[in-house]
Design an enzyme around this catalytic site. Structure first.
Site, PDB file in Angstrom:
ATOM      1  N   ASP A  39      -1.817  -6.284   6.129  1.00 33.03           N
ATOM      2  CA  ASP A  39      -1.529  -6.579   4.723  1.00 33.03           C
ATOM      3  C   ASP A  39      -1.235  -8.071   4.596  1.00 33.03           C
ATOM      4  O   ASP A  39      -0.269  -8.563   5.191  1.00 33.03           O
ATOM      5  CB  ASP A  39      -0.342  -5.750   4.245  1.00 33.03           C
ATOM      6  CG  ASP A  39      -0.595  -4.255   4.403  1.00 33.03           C
ATOM      7  OD1 ASP A  39      -1.098  -3.648   3.450  1.00 33.03           O
ATOM      8  OD2 ASP A  39      -0.316  -3.717   5.496  1.00 33.03           O
ATOM      9  N   GLU A  88      -3.922   1.869  -3.006  1.00 36.66           N
ATOM     10  CA  GLU A  88      -3.992   3.317  -2.790  1.00 36.66           C
ATOM     11  C   GLU A  88      -3.053   4.068  -3.728  1.00 36.66           C
ATOM     12  O   GLU A  88      -2.269   4.913  -3.300  1.00 36.66           O
ATOM     13  CB  GLU A  88      -3.701   3.674  -1.327  1.00 36.66           C
ATOM     14  CG  GLU A  88      -4.911   3.478  -0.418  1.00 36.66           C
ATOM     15  CD  GLU A  88      -4.835   4.300   0.856  1.00 36.66           C
ATOM     16  OE1 GLU A  88      -5.404   5.396   0.870  1.00 36.66           O
ATOM     17  OE2 GLU A  88      -4.202   3.830   1.827  1.00 36.66           O
ATOM     18  N   ASP A 113       2.727   4.699   5.127  1.00 37.04           N
ATOM     19  CA  ASP A 113       2.412   4.206   6.463  1.00 37.04           C
ATOM     20  C   ASP A 113       2.353   2.678   6.500  1.00 37.04           C
ATOM     21  O   ASP A 113       2.263   2.088   7.575  1.00 37.04           O
ATOM     22  CB  ASP A 113       1.121   4.820   7.013  1.00 37.04           C
ATOM     23  CG  ASP A 113      -0.005   4.867   5.992  1.00 37.04           C
ATOM     24  OD1 ASP A 113       0.169   4.335   4.876  1.00 37.04           O
ATOM     25  OD2 ASP A 113      -1.059   5.451   6.299  1.00 37.04           O
ATOM     26  N   HIS A 114       2.402   2.043   5.337  1.00 34.28           N
ATOM     27  CA  HIS A 114       2.518   0.589   5.212  1.00 34.28           C
ATOM     28  C   HIS A 114       3.924   0.233   4.732  1.00 34.28           C
ATOM     29  O   HIS A 114       4.640   1.084   4.194  1.00 34.28           O
ATOM     30  CB  HIS A 114       1.533   0.045   4.177  1.00 34.28           C
ATOM     31  CG  HIS A 114       0.095   0.196   4.544  1.00 34.28           C
ATOM     32  ND1 HIS A 114      -0.715  -0.875   4.874  1.00 34.28           N
ATOM     33  CD2 HIS A 114      -0.698   1.295   4.604  1.00 34.28           C
ATOM     34  CE1 HIS A 114      -1.935  -0.435   5.116  1.00 34.28           C
ATOM     35  NE2 HIS A 114      -1.955   0.877   4.955  1.00 34.28           N
ATOM     36  N   ASN A 125      -7.187  -4.342   5.603  1.00 33.81           N
ATOM     37  CA  ASN A 125      -7.769  -3.556   6.687  1.00 33.81           C
ATOM     38  C   ASN A 125      -8.454  -4.451   7.723  1.00 33.81           C
ATOM     39  O   ASN A 125      -9.524  -4.142   8.246  1.00 33.81           O
ATOM     40  CB  ASN A 125      -8.752  -2.517   6.138  1.00 33.81           C
ATOM     41  CG  ASN A 125      -8.078  -1.195   5.794  1.00 33.81           C
ATOM     42  OD1 ASN A 125      -7.282  -0.690   6.577  1.00 33.81           O
ATOM     43  ND2 ASN A 125      -8.380  -0.658   4.624  1.00 33.81           N
ATOM     44  N   ASN A 153       0.872  -1.172   0.000  1.00 29.79           N
ATOM     45  CA  ASN A 153       0.000   0.000   0.000  1.00 29.79           C
ATOM     46  C   ASN A 153       0.909   1.222   0.000  1.00 29.79           C
ATOM     47  O   ASN A 153       1.545   1.540   1.004  1.00 29.79           O
ATOM     48  CB  ASN A 153      -0.923   0.009   1.224  1.00 29.79           C
ATOM     49  CG  ASN A 153      -1.861   1.209   1.235  1.00 29.79           C
ATOM     50  OD1 ASN A 153      -1.500   2.315   0.862  1.00 29.79           O
ATOM     51  ND2 ASN A 153      -3.090   0.983   1.698  1.00 29.79           N
ATOM     52  N   ASP A 178      -4.056  -4.879   0.986  1.00 32.84           N
ATOM     53  CA  ASP A 178      -4.390  -4.271   2.267  1.00 32.84           C
ATOM     54  C   ASP A 178      -5.810  -4.689   2.622  1.00 32.84           C
ATOM     55  O   ASP A 178      -6.780  -4.176   2.075  1.00 32.84           O
ATOM     56  CB  ASP A 178      -4.273  -2.742   2.146  1.00 32.84           C
ATOM     57  CG  ASP A 178      -4.662  -2.015   3.422  1.00 32.84           C
ATOM     58  OD1 ASP A 178      -5.021  -2.689   4.414  1.00 32.84           O
ATOM     59  OD2 ASP A 178      -4.614  -0.774   3.427  1.00 32.84           O
TER      60      ASP A 178
END
Length: 259
Positions: free
Chosen positions: A220, A34, A249-250, A151, A7, A149
């Site tokens: 992930d 993303e 951030d990943h 989530n 991501n 991802d």
């Protein structure tokens, strides 16, 4: 075959760091989430000059997924079946034509917050559609994987502070139950098949020094069909990528298949 999921939290923000990571990590296939770009604006030339075929399913400013492959891609489809009214760009499929063809399903599962509410309802409905797609692919009895991802924090051990996530859409019982239903179809969660240690995360918030305190979560994932799981050699998290300049951030998660 090395396959990674990442991501990137915006292709514009990662226009320098993503090519550098590709040059260093050398994945045969990279599944991106993303990208936050329409298809026409995605800078495919940067990746094509590195030998990657580029397939995107983009959306302006939000969401967006892509597959980059050094091996030929065939039968590319965009969008998760089951809801023709869904306009969010969160899903792409293609077959990677290696020695063993592998169906790649790249996904960016909805976050679902706040709960309760329509965003959480959408998350759970999306997971039902993903479950139906997995059933259809399993019926074909061919190797496939679903990566991206999710989530979803599968278990408490996948969060540094699980108590902080109890009412979050990523860890609510309904979310975890939907994830377990998917795995229980007969899929293998690649990371846990090769790693039992705690403290292994793929996401750290930008705020409150989360990275420095290793206050992360693991969201992930790679889920492998039985035929694909038979090819699995390794699965690891590129944690050091979070410490580089201009990080997402990943961080990337990758698997190695004998394919």
């Amino acid at each position: 075959m090395k396959i990674a999921t990442f991501n990137i939290n915006g292709i514009k923000a990662r226009i320098e760091t993503l090519p550098r990571w590709l040059d260093e990590a050398q994945p045969d296939v990279a599944i991106l989430q993303e990208i936050k770009s329409v298809d026409e604006a995605f800078p495919r030339e940067i990746f094509e000059e590195r030998g990657y075929q580029v397939e995107t399913h983009g959306q302006k400013s939000f969401n967006g997924v892509a597959i980059l492959s050094k091996l030929p891609l065939e039968d590319v489809t965009r969008g998760l079946p089951g809801d023709d009214s869904d306009e969010q760009a969160r899903y792409i499929e293609a077959t990677v034509m290696g020695d063993t063809p592998i169906r790649i399903c790249g996904l960016y599962l909805p976050n679902g917050n706040p709960t309760p509410g329509p965003k959480y309802d959408y998350k759970l409905a999306w997971m039902e559609r993903l479950h139906a797609r997995a059933e259809a692919l399993l019926a074909a009895e061919e190797p496939f994987l679903m990566a991206g991802d999710y989530n979803i924090i599968p278990q408490d051990e996948d969060a540094a502070k699980p108590e902080d996530w109890q009412e979050d859409a990523l860890a609510r019982p309904e979310s975890r139950a939907a994830y377990r239903r998917l795995v229980n179809l007969g899929l293998t969660e690649a990371f846990r098949a090769r790693n039992s240690a705690s403290g292994m995360y793929s996401f750290w918030d930008y705020q409150a020094g989360a990275w420095n305190r290793n206050n992360g979560i693991r969201i992930d994932h790679f889920l492998l069909s039985p035929q694909c799981a038979d090819l699995l050699q390794d699965c690891q998290i590129d944690k050091e990528e979070r410490g580089r300049s201009k990080p997402s951030d990943h961080v990337p998660v990758w698997i190695d298949l004998t394919a």
